[in-house]
Design an enzyme around this catalytic site. Structure first.
Site, PDB file in Angstrom:
ATOM      1  N   GLY A   1       0.815  -1.219   0.000  1.00  0.00           N
ATOM      2  CA  GLY A   1       0.000   0.000   0.000  1.00  0.00           C
ATOM      3  C   GLY A   1       0.843   1.260   0.000  1.00  0.00           C
ATOM      4  N   CYS A   2       1.900   1.258   0.787  1.00  0.00           N
ATOM      5  CA  CYS A   2       2.764   2.441   0.884  1.00  0.00           C
ATOM      6  C   CYS A   2       3.506   2.681  -0.424  1.00  0.00           C
ATOM      7  CB  CYS A   2       3.736   2.287   2.048  1.00  0.00           C
ATOM      8  SG  CYS A   2       2.886   2.165   3.635  1.00  0.00           S
ATOM      9  N   THR A   3       3.886   1.611  -1.105  1.00  0.00           N
ATOM     10  CA  THR A   3       4.549   1.742  -2.396  1.00  0.00           C
ATOM     11  C   THR A   3       3.577   2.315  -3.428  1.00  0.00           C
ATOM     12  OG1 THR A   3       6.071  -0.058  -1.894  1.00  0.00           O
ATOM     13  CG2 THR A   3       5.754   0.474  -4.225  1.00  0.00           C
TER      14      THR A   3
END
Length: 162
Positions: free
Chosen positions: A44-46
């Site tokens: 998700g952060c990527t």
């Protein structure tokens, strides 16, 4: 602590991946998108970071700074930024003091486990250092475009005048 539109943005000074300190005061007179994310190199952060990267030129053309913040260290941030060619600073909030000040650090639950961590949240900060908009329920894939679409409504001076 809850941060709401109209509030003065909590001030901070945090190191980036190269050890240079970045402060909110550095951006006075400029709009800032301050986004908090749980961890470097997670799915998700990527997606969220790459979303900002992919339309970063649109942010730049509107003189909007983008700053990412997590509790990861400088080495992790440097690898993450290099791997995905992120053109904006990632800041190290190792003690979660800034995330706590913005109300996005606390108890989380994931796969039956409880732990302390950052809840994905973003704050649009106006040129005078006040919160314009708060994003608490962030969809990582579309978040960067959503904010950019919202900004004309938040800042009439950016609209093209006929």
């Amino acid at each position: 602590m809850t941060i709401n539109p109209g509030d003065v943005a909590p001030v901070f000074s945090l190191p980036d991946a190269q050890g240079n300190f970045v402060s909110l005061a550095d951006f006075r007179g400029r709009r800032v998108v301050l986004y908090f994310y749980p961890r470097d190199n997670t799915p998700g952060c990527t997606k969220e970071a790459c979303g900002f990267r992919d339309i970063y030129s649109d942010y730049e053309s509107r003189n909007i700074a983008v700053l990412g913040v997590s509790t990861d260290g400088a080495g992790s941030h440097a690898k993450f930024a290099a791997k995905y060619q992120l053109p904006f600073p990632l800041l190290c909030d190792s003690n979660a003091e800034v995330a706590t000040a913005y109300g996005c650090y606390g108890l989380k639950k994931f796969m039956g486990k409880e732990f302390m961590g950052i809840t994905r949240s973003t704050f649009a900060i106006d040129p005078d250092g006040r919160i314009e908009k708060v994003y608490r329920k962030v969809k990582a894939e579309t978040h960067a475009a959503e904010i950019l679409a919202d900004l004309p409504d938040l800042s009439p001076e950016l609209k093209i005048k006929n």
